[in-house]
Design a protein around this motif. Structure first.
Motif, PDB file in Angstrom:
ATOM      1  N   UNK A 135       0.863  -1.185   0.000  1.00 47.47           N
ATOM      2  CA  UNK A 135       0.000   0.000   0.000  1.00 47.47           C
ATOM      3  C   UNK A 135       0.896   1.231   0.000  1.00 47.47           C
ATOM      4  N   UNK A 136       0.692   2.103  -0.969  1.00 49.38           N
ATOM      5  CA  UNK A 136       1.506   3.314  -1.064  1.00 49.38           C
ATOM      6  C   UNK A 136       0.696   4.570  -0.761  1.00 49.38           C
ATOM      7  N   UNK A 137      -0.564   4.396  -0.413  1.00 49.13           N
ATOM      8  CA  UNK A 137      -1.429   5.511  -0.012  1.00 49.13           C
ATOM      9  C   UNK A 137      -2.589   4.963   0.797  1.00 49.13           C
ATOM     10  N   UNK A 138      -3.048   5.716   1.794  1.00 44.60           N
ATOM     11  CA  UNK A 138      -4.210   5.272   2.554  1.00 44.60           C
ATOM     12  C   UNK A 138      -5.459   5.188   1.685  1.00 44.60           C
ATOM     13  N   UNK A 139      -5.392   5.775   0.495  1.00 44.65           N
ATOM     14  CA  UNK A 139      -6.515   5.665  -0.445  1.00 44.65           C
ATOM     15  C   UNK A 139      -6.787   4.211  -0.802  1.00 44.65           C
ATOM     16  N   UNK A 140      -5.770   3.348  -0.681  1.00 44.86           N
ATOM     17  CA  UNK A 140      -5.909   1.950  -1.098  1.00 44.86           C
ATOM     18  C   UNK A 140      -6.463   1.037  -0.004  1.00 44.86           C
ATOM     19  N   UNK A 141      -6.552   1.526   1.203  1.00 46.53           N
ATOM     20  CA  UNK A 141      -6.870   0.645   2.331  1.00 46.53           C
ATOM     21  C   UNK A 141      -8.144  -0.152   2.114  1.00 46.53           C
ATOM     22  N   UNK A 142      -9.204   0.512   1.643  1.00 46.13           N
ATOM     23  CA  UNK A 142     -10.483  -0.186   1.516  1.00 46.13           C
ATOM     24  C   UNK A 142     -10.532  -1.097   0.288  1.00 46.13           C
ATOM     25  N   UNK A 143      -9.461  -1.088  -0.506  1.00 46.26           N
ATOM     26  CA  UNK A 143      -9.336  -2.078  -1.564  1.00 46.26           C
ATOM     27  C   UNK A 143      -9.097  -3.470  -1.007  1.00 46.26           C
ATOM     28  N   UNK A 144      -8.793  -3.553   0.295  1.00 48.73           N
ATOM     29  CA  UNK A 144      -8.617  -4.846   0.952  1.00 48.73           C
ATOM     30  C   UNK A 144      -9.924  -5.402   1.499  1.00 48.73           C
ATOM     31  N   UNK A 145     -10.994  -4.603   1.486  1.00 47.22           N
ATOM     32  CA  UNK A 145     -12.249  -5.042   2.088  1.00 47.22           C
ATOM     33  C   UNK A 145     -12.825  -6.238   1.341  1.00 47.22           C
ATOM     34  N   UNK A 146     -13.560  -7.056   2.062  1.00 45.12           N
ATOM     35  CA  UNK A 146     -14.056  -8.324   1.511  1.00 45.12           C
ATOM     36  C   UNK A 146     -14.935  -8.112   0.283  1.00 45.12           C
ATOM     37  N   UNK A 147     -15.721  -7.020   0.281  1.00 41.65           N
ATOM     38  CA  UNK A 147     -16.671  -6.812  -0.815  1.00 41.65           C
ATOM     39  C   UNK A 147     -16.071  -6.050  -1.997  1.00 41.65           C
ATOM     40  N   UNK A 148     -14.815  -5.601  -1.854  1.00 42.09           N
ATOM     41  CA  UNK A 148     -14.223  -4.840  -2.957  1.00 42.09           C
ATOM     42  C   UNK A 148     -14.078  -5.758  -4.174  1.00 42.09           C
ATOM     43  N   UNK A 149     -14.592  -5.356  -5.341  1.00 43.70           N
ATOM     44  CA  UNK A 149     -14.658  -6.275  -6.494  1.00 43.70           C
ATOM     45  C   UNK A 149     -13.298  -6.747  -7.010  1.00 43.70           C
ATOM     46  N   UNK A 150     -12.281  -5.902  -6.916  1.00 42.65           N
ATOM     47  CA  UNK A 150     -10.951  -6.274  -7.395  1.00 42.65           C
ATOM     48  C   UNK A 150     -10.173  -6.916  -6.246  1.00 42.65           C
ATOM     49  N   UNK A 151      -9.889  -8.204  -6.353  1.00 39.65           N
ATOM     50  CA  UNK A 151      -9.224  -8.941  -5.266  1.00 39.65           C
ATOM     51  C   UNK A 151      -7.708  -8.894  -5.362  1.00 39.65           C
ATOM     52  N   UNK A 152      -7.153  -8.170  -6.312  1.00 43.23           N
ATOM     53  CA  UNK A 152      -5.705  -8.234  -6.550  1.00 43.23           C
ATOM     54  C   UNK A 152      -4.902  -7.761  -5.346  1.00 43.23           C
ATOM     55  N   UNK A 153      -5.374  -6.703  -4.659  1.00 42.05           N
ATOM     56  CA  UNK A 153      -4.637  -6.199  -3.512  1.00 42.05           C
ATOM     57  C   UNK A 153      -4.684  -7.194  -2.356  1.00 42.05           C
ATOM     58  N   UNK A 154      -5.836  -7.817  -2.157  1.00 43.29           N
ATOM     59  CA  UNK A 154      -5.940  -8.838  -1.109  1.00 43.29           C
ATOM     60  C   UNK A 154      -4.971  -9.990  -1.386  1.00 43.29           C
ATOM     61  N   UNK A 155      -4.913 -10.390  -2.660  1.00 42.09           N
ATOM     62  CA  UNK A 155      -4.018 -11.490  -3.037  1.00 42.09           C
ATOM     63  C   UNK A 155      -2.551 -11.109  -2.876  1.00 42.09           C
ATOM     64  N   UNK A 156      -2.257  -9.810  -3.081  1.00 41.73           N
ATOM     65  CA  UNK A 156      -0.872  -9.355  -2.986  1.00 41.73           C
ATOM     66  C   UNK A 156      -0.341  -9.449  -1.556  1.00 41.73           C
ATOM     67  N   UNK A 157      -1.243  -9.527  -0.580  1.00 44.60           N
ATOM     68  CA  UNK A 157      -0.792  -9.650   0.804  1.00 44.60           C
ATOM     69  C   UNK A 157       0.006 -10.929   1.032  1.00 44.60           C
ATOM     70  N   UNK A 158      -0.153 -11.896   0.149  1.00 46.09           N
ATOM     71  CA  UNK A 158       0.609 -13.149   0.272  1.00 46.09           C
ATOM     72  C   UNK A 158       2.107 -12.901   0.159  1.00 46.09           C
ATOM     73  N   UNK A 159       2.492 -11.772  -0.464  1.00 49.74           N
ATOM     74  CA  UNK A 159       3.917 -11.479  -0.679  1.00 49.74           C
ATOM     75  C   UNK A 159       4.531 -10.701   0.484  1.00 49.74           C
ATOM     76  N   UNK A 160       3.716 -10.257   1.429  1.00 46.11           N
ATOM     77  CA  UNK A 160       4.229  -9.418   2.520  1.00 46.11           C
ATOM     78  C   UNK A 160       4.983 -10.281   3.520  1.00 46.11           C
ATOM     79  N   UNK A 161       6.258  -9.976   3.706  1.00 45.97           N
ATOM     80  CA  UNK A 161       7.121 -10.736   4.606  1.00 45.97           C
ATOM     81  C   UNK A 161       7.673  -9.824   5.696  1.00 45.97           C
ATOM     82  N   UNK A 162       7.870 -10.385   6.874  1.00 43.57           N
ATOM     83  CA  UNK A 162       8.470  -9.643   7.988  1.00 43.57           C
ATOM     84  C   UNK A 162       9.515 -10.522   8.662  1.00 43.57           C
ATOM     85  N   UNK A 163      10.459  -9.866   9.310  1.00 40.43           N
ATOM     86  CA  UNK A 163      11.494 -10.611  10.027  1.00 40.43           C
ATOM     87  C   UNK A 163      10.960 -11.087  11.373  1.00 40.43           C
TER      88      UNK A 163
END
Length: 790
Positions: free
Chosen positions: A527-555
């Motif tokens: 996410x590069x702007x808070x404008x994108x936050x609700x793109x993660x919501x369950x009902x948002x039609x485009x699931x690409x951002x939700x799917x991209x969370x699979x790539x988020x890694x932390x130490x």
């Protein structure tokens, strides 16, 4: 007893010879769990669950108990034993997995019937004396006699509001912002001190009882001893432990904590006839409510001071921790006459004892960047316990404060907690510098942002604070804003805390093993702007951002036998870790995040405004703007008006500084992109209009001054706002009416000089009901007074 530690009104006596455990409705008697034949276990378990649930519902929800405490406890005990012997039977809806009645364990936002206020704090006996003299003078000015003072201990706990209807506890909520709190009914039901049903019959049909939830001093010591014995870290202090215990999502966990409560006031109190605060305490006690043993009504200022001195010497000998003394006007009619400011009652004050001070070593001074770009230095110290909690960091506000305090990195410094709450570095211990000069170094404020490298500068000429001007793209500012919009004052998205916000907005930095063990984020996240936050919501039609969370890694540090190894590995944050048998999928918390984002879209307008991170715009200003305009579109239209600054500044609770901040914020293109993106995702940008209350005051500005016969100042203002009017604090040419009661002063004079209609309470009630067409102007001297009640 499993339902209530206080008296339980039985609906039928137990006739001689009746077998305990027999339901008057004809169910089977209680039997020993370990004697139930194997083939009948499941059937008996189902009977017990149904019966206990029925009794719970009758007791908590229907106000019609069907069994005595003894009968209920026998059934409940059998159920527990049966589950212990057959754990495979236990499900989440078992009564043993629940506490209290049929209420949600989620912390829903709930409105208090009457607002909960903070207290005005004073930090010296001179300030306290001045406050008492001033308050007594206000009482005498209004024709009252010298007040009696109720003095009591200020409990270091969590404020809770209990709502009883017809004597039954139906809701418990934290104070929150004073208007809206968190629903913690399920957890409060586990506190033995709090009755589920009030004793006696002389209570109002609806009453709010306020108090403090705390962990007693001895209980806290015992709790920490148990934690250490179990190989776990002890809790830092009783207050935070009590607050955290009450906010457990699983009420069964709350039930394990030794929580207590003392009540100290009443909110909504229609029909209550007590004359004094102390009389109210005794009435609360007669209802079975726990009241503090540490209060006293006194007549004079020296007696107040004696009370403070006594408990200052014995503050560590009490049932609970304290952080001061509260002094209240005892007479309730006088309290009503004195009223409230927008934040605190004028009839009560809190004296804070001088904070405890300690010495510790200042290891370093670093800076942090906030959500609006402000760069703040803070001290990192050798951890030290002060005022009951362990402290390792303390703010230093800005570079001028660092210079003024004269502290050097490496100094032994005096640390205190101002008001026993905020850690503060007072200054260096100069005598301990001798012979250590080579170890000390001066703090130099950085010239560039530690997060994005942008050159730092004041926002405006003359500002002391310096800021990172890269507000849109600075990773740490974005992290702070996303965490803020999800906070309790914003959209209240439980599954989006600070760590999750950082994982969303930044990438993993270098291997901490090669970075001194420090986990440092780097680069942009998904996410590069808070404008994108609700793109993660369950009902948002485009699931690409939700799917991209699979790539988020932390130490994460590798652990061995519960201990850190100093070695780190990258793990998925939002998804499960893939195995040979199971693929990586969204974690339960991540699935909850998707759902909670959908729920957040329906939050009221004031929360949306808070979530936008507009400088200076907090809950108070946001509520005022939402009440005045009702929608984002209406606010933006107001901003286009030639006199926008004046219009906004005149909104009660806004003012010139916030008006300027609003105008500046809405002029920025990428800020408009946030609003557009949220709206497109389905975030409500307008409040629904309550059609049940007529909008009789639409477009009117009304000032209330003096003391009205039956309405408090706050009640009058609320009546104005809910009918579409503006409740202003000062009289101007734009004022439509002034409502004047006894002791009205300069505001009444100004209204008369400007020719503004003046109403007494009767005329005001007419105005509320029917609007300006039928309201009568009151010009008589009856509304005038010799002083002003502001």
């Amino acid at each position: 007893m499993n339902r209530d530690s206080h008296d339980f009104e039985e609906t039928a006596s137990n006739p001689a010879g009746k077998t305990p455990g027999i339901d008057p409705g004809g169910t089977a008697p209680v039997v020993s769990a370990d004697t139930v034949p194997a083939g009948a276990v499941r059937e008996r378990y189902g009977e017990l669950v149904d019966q206990v649930q029925k009794y719970r519902a009758a007791y908590y929800n229907d106000d019609a108990p069907l069994a005595s405490d003894a009968e209920f406890d026998l059934l409940y005990s059998e159920l527990e034993k049966l589950e212990a012997l057959h754990p495979e039977l236990v499900t989440g809806d078992s009564p043993t997995q629940q506490v209290g009645g049929d209420v949600s364990v989620a912390f829903a936002a709930v409105d208090h019937l009457a607002r909960m206020y903070s207290l005005e704090d004073v930090f010296s006996l001179e300030e306290l004396e001045a406050w008492l003299v001033r308050a007594a003078g206000s009482v005498e000015k209004q024709g009252g006699k010298a007040p009696q003072w109720l003095t009591e201990l200020k409990i270091d706990g969590l404020a809770v509001n209990l709502l009883y209807r017809d004597g039954v506890l139906v809701r418990a909520a934290t104070r929150g912002d004073g208007t809206t709190g968190e629903d913690v009914t399920h957890n409060v039901a586990t506190i033995k001190d709090i009755p589920q049903r009030l004793h006696g019959e002389n209570f109002p049909s609806e009453v709010e009882i306020r108090g403090e939830v705390f962990i007693g001093a001895k209980d806290f010591v015992a709790l920490n001893e148990a934690m250490v014995a179990a190989g776990k870290a002890p809790y830092a202090n009783p207050r935070n432990t009590a607050a955290g215990s009450l906010r457990q999502k699983d009420a069964a966990e709350t039930a394990k904590r030794p929580l207590s409560m003392f009540v100290h006031g009443i909110g909504a109190r229609e029909g209550l006839s007590t004359a004094t605060q102390s009389e109210t305490y005794e009435l609360l006690k007669s209802w079975g409510m726990p009241i503090s043993p540490y209060y006293k009504v006194v007549d004079t200022l020296p007696e107040v001071m004696d009370f403070i001195a006594h408990y200052g010497e014995h503050r560590h000998d009490l049932i609970h921790e304290i952080d001061g003394i509260v002094v209240k006007v005892d007479d309730l009619e006088t309290q009503r006459a004195l009223g409230h400011t927008s934040r605190v009652p004028r009839w009560s004050v809190a004296y804070k004892y001088p904070p405890e001070e300690v010495h510790t070593k200042l290891l370093d001074i670093q800076v942090q960047v906030g959500r609006t770009g402000r760069v703040t230095p803070f001290g990192i110290m050798e951890p030290v316990k002060v005022a009951g909690s362990e402290v390792a960091r303390a703010t230093l506000h800005n570079q001028d404060v660092v210079k003024a305090k004269g502290v050097l990195i490496g100094d032994i410094v005096v640390l205190r907690k101002a008001g026993d709450v905020i850690p503060e570095i007072v200054g260096p211990v100069m005598a301990l510098r001798e012979g250590r000069e080579d170890e000390l170094r001066e703090f130099i404020m950085p010239t560039h942002c530690p997060s994005c490298g942008t050159e730092l500068a004041p926002a405006k000429e003359g500002d002391i604070d310096i800021r990172c001007p890269n507000t849109k793209s600075c990773p740490i500012q974005l992290t702070e804003r996303v965490a803020h919009l999800a906070g309790r004052g914003g959209f209240d998205i439980e599954a989006l805390g600070y760590e999750a916000a950082m994982a969303l907005t930044t990438g993993p930095g270098p291997d901490p093993a090669e970075n001194g063990g420090v986990i440092a984020p780097a680069g942009a996240g998904v996410i590069t702007s808070e404008a994108q936050v609700f793109g993660l919501s369950e009902s948002y039609p485009d699931a690409s951002l939700r799917e991209e969370l699979a790539t988020v890694m932390v130490w994460r540090e590798k652990r061995s036998k519960g201990q850190g190894t100093g070695k780190f590995e990258l793990n998925p944050y939002f998804y499960t870790k893939a195995t040979a048998k199971k693929p990586s999928v969204p974690s339960k918390t991540t699935e909850k995040l998707f759902k909670e984002l959908d729920k957040a879209k329906s939050q009221p307008l004031w929360r949306v405004l808070v979530a936008l991170s507009i400088r200076h715009v907090g809950p108070t200003a946001s509520r005022a703007l939402a009440t005045r305009y009702g929608s984002i579109n209406a606010i933006q239209e107001a901003l286009q008006a030639p006199d926008a600054r004046e219009q906004l500044a005149n909104v009660d609770g806004v003012g010139a500084i916030i008006a300027e901040a609003l105008i500046e914020w809405f002029e920025v293109d990428w800020h408009q992109e946030i609003i557009a993106a949220w709206a497109e995702a389905g975030v409500l940008m307008a409040d629904a209009v309550d059609e049940s209350t007529p909008r009789t005051l639409e477009g009117l500005t009304i000032v209330v001054t003096g003391t009205l016969p039956t309405l408090s100042r706050d009640e009058a203002k609320e009546a104005i706002i809910t009918r579409g009017g503006k409740a202003a604090g000062s009289v101007s040419k734009n004022t439509s009416y002034v409502v004047a009661g006894e002791a009205a002063g300069s505001k009444l004079d100004k209204a008369e000089s400007l020719g503004i209609p003046v109403l007494d309470e009767e005329g005001f009630l007419e105005l509320l009901a029917n609007g300006p067409a039928t309201a009568e102007t009151e010009d008589s001297d009856e509304t005038a007074g010799t002083g002003e009640q502001n």
